[in-house]
Design an enzyme around this catalytic site. Structure first.
Site, PDB file in Angstrom:
ATOM      1  N   ASP A 274       0.818  -1.209   0.000  1.00 26.41           N
ATOM      2  CA  ASP A 274       0.000   0.000   0.000  1.00 26.41           C
ATOM      3  C   ASP A 274       0.855   1.264   0.000  1.00 26.41           C
ATOM      4  O   ASP A 274       0.383   2.336  -0.363  1.00 26.41           O
ATOM      5  CB  ASP A 274      -0.937   0.018   1.209  1.00 26.41           C
ATOM      6  CG  ASP A 274      -1.911   1.181   1.133  1.00 26.41           C
ATOM      7  OD1 ASP A 274      -2.670   1.251   0.150  1.00 26.41           O
ATOM      8  OD2 ASP A 274      -1.890   2.032   2.028  1.00 26.41           O
ATOM      9  N   GLY A 409      -3.092   4.913  -0.568  1.00 27.98           N
ATOM     10  CA  GLY A 409      -2.963   4.473  -1.948  1.00 27.98           C
ATOM     11  C   GLY A 409      -4.227   3.894  -2.543  1.00 27.98           C
ATOM     12  O   GLY A 409      -4.663   4.288  -3.628  1.00 27.98           O
TER      13      GLY A 409
END
Length: 534
Positions: A274, A409
């Site tokens: 992430d 993200g």
């Protein structure tokens, strides 16, 4: 001195207060008018100290200026000694009292007090707070410290931490643990937590660890020359710098460069799936030189950010700051004017600001995520929890602190895919930040503008024509000076990455204003893009 709404540093006597307040058994007698006693609040309200600073003021008033202010100062010295019984006394003048030109050092010596008296002469109209702290600590060391036999076990002093310092309390503990893990004892921490007796035995250590050059470098240089103690040059902020620090300390102490990094999580967190959204994030850094230089290395080498701007407010460190900025292909911004900093941030349009409390205000106005990395800071940056900036645990804290303001993200992808969704729309902000959500169904100015008739300027082929061709009657449909974005242009603007979207919007509106347009169409947006690309 100059009049300003905000200031990064106070006058030098505030730096002296930070040194005195951090110490024990020390008292500072300050020749100052009643108005200068505001500085107490910095420690009791901002730092949340449980007791007021060990500072006595002469608190002279306007009517006293025609009489003997010197006698006022001597009375304050006598009263301070009798009441507080300190091991040593610091004496000096505030920026206002400096104009009277009373010799505070000579007046204090004339009293023949039974404790050492440290004279402070701080040029209030040329220097500022960090210099005041640095110079005060130097004068204390000169007055009290002497060469002596070294400790049997390899030991060091930690130099530089003061009251009101950014995470100094926790940095001391983290660095002490790091050193003890290497088999190195800490002889003294100064000035924070030290008594005059502790200062007197600084010479027993084998070397010094300089944690904060802004407030301890002069004393470290003096100790190197007078006490024959070398000092460290690496500030252990970030994983790489901490490993370099361990190697430097090991060389000075003659021990193996090993340290316990079992609690270190930052490198793996930065490399996790992430966290790929961190790569290439554009970051602007501003604060004191030590923290900015260290943070820039962490940002680029350990987090994968792109450093697009950096600078400091303390001019004493302009040279190392400019040298560091060159390594990133940048020109350092060295200024104590927050308006210049705001202009630089607006021009660069970064995705993240790492700065001081000032930059937090700037970021809030500009709608840019921000994390604090340097003093001056407000009350929320003196947390109840353990939260160092230095060492391996400090690296973990940096990761958490810097990442928290950003949109994560996966959420960025959702924002891109479902831009008009009721939950994942641009105005909602990061989901882990409360109090910012705006309903996607809220009426927008561009939708209202759809109902308005177009002027001749926007209906002309090519998207814009000189303002003279716009009939005055039709131009009156929109209030003078107001520019409205049409839906297709607004939709296209949202396709631009959000970290440069603000700059694109400003440039387009500037272009439209220059052309005399009141509505921005898709063609206007493209024309503006072509205009500024030339």
């Amino acid at each position: 001195m100059k009049l300003t709404l905000w200031t990064y540093e106070g006058p030098p006597h505030v730096g002296a207060m930070r040194v005195a307040t951090g110490m024990t058994g020390m008292h500072y007698v300050l020749h100052a008018p009643q108005g200068d006693t505001y500085a107490d609040l910095l420690f009791t309200m901002i730092e949340r100290r449980g007791k007021r600073p060990p500072v006595s003021y002469t608190t002279f008033q306007a009517r006293d200026l025609g009489s003997d202010t010197a006698e006022l100062f001597q009375s304050a010295c006598r009263d301070a000694y009798e009441r507080f019984q300190p091991q040593a006394i610091m004496v000096g003048s505030s920026c206002t009292a400096e104009l009277i030109q009373d010799d505070t050092g000579g007046l204090a010596d004339a009293l023949s007090l039974p404790v050492p008296v440290v004279h402070l002469e701080l040029p209030s109209y040329q220097r500022k707070e960090n210099f005041g702290a640095d110079e005060s600590f130097l004068q204390i060391c000169r007055k009290l410290a002497r060469p002596m036999e070294r400790t049997e076990k390899v030991s060091c002093n930690l130099l530089g931490p003061t009251a009101l310092g950014f995470r100094h309390r926790d940095d001391i503990l983290e660095v002490t643990r790091l050193l003890e893990g290497m088999g190195i004892a800490v002889n003294a921490v100064a000035p924070m937590g030290a008594s005059p007796a502790d200062i007197a035995r600084l010479g027993a250590a084998h070397f010094n660890v300089l944690l904060y050059p802004e407030t301890g470098e002069s004393a470290a240089r003096w100790a190197e020359k007078t006490l024959k103690q070398p000092y460290t040059k690496t500030v252990p902020i970030g994983v790489g710098a901490t490993r370099d620090f361990v190697a430097e300390v090991a060389a000075l102490a003659g021990v193996a460069p090993v340290a316990d990094d079992s609690r270190l999580r930052q490198p793996w967190w930065s490399a996790s799936v992430d966290s790929t959204y961190l790569t290439g994030k554009r970051v602007f850094l501003f604060g004191d030189a030590t923290h900015v230089i260290a943070a820039a290395r962490v940002a680029r080498d350990e987090m994968g950010f792109e450093v697009v701007g950096m600078g400091c407010y303390n001019r004493e460190f302009a040279r190392p700051m400019r040298a560091a900025a060159k390594g990133y292909g940048l020109e350092a911004l060295v200024t104590d004017d927050y308006l210049e900093v705001e202009e630089a941030i607006q021009a660069l349009a970064p995705e993240l600001i790492l700065g001081t409390q000032m930059e937090r205000h700037i970021a809030k106005r500009l709608g840019i995520p921000c994390a604090v990395i340097s003093a001056p800071v407000h009350v929320q940056d003196f947390p109840a929890r353990y939260s160092p900036q230095m060492g391996f645990e400090g690296a973990n804290v940096l990761f958490d602190t810097w990442i928290h303001p950003l949109t994560m993200g996966l959420e960025e992808h959702l924002l891109t895919m479902f831009r008009e969704d009721f939950e994942f729309h641009d105005e909602a902000g990061p989901s882990h930040h409360g109090g910012k959500a705006v309903p996607a169904s809220a009426p927008r100015a561009d939708e209202a503008a759809e109902a308005l008739p177009l002027t001749g300027a926007e209906t002309a082929e090519g998207g814009s024509i000189p303002p003279e061709a716009v009939p005055p009657a039709e131009a009156a449909a929109v209030p003078a000076g107001e520019i409205v974005w049409l839906t297709d242009a607004e939709r296209e603007l949202k396709k631009i990455p959000f970290f440069v979207r603000g700059k694109a919007r400003r440039n387009t509106e500037k272009f439209a204003a220059e052309k005399g347009l009141t509505r921005i169409s898709l063609e206007t947006l493209y024309e503006a893009k072509a205009h500024y690309a030339r």
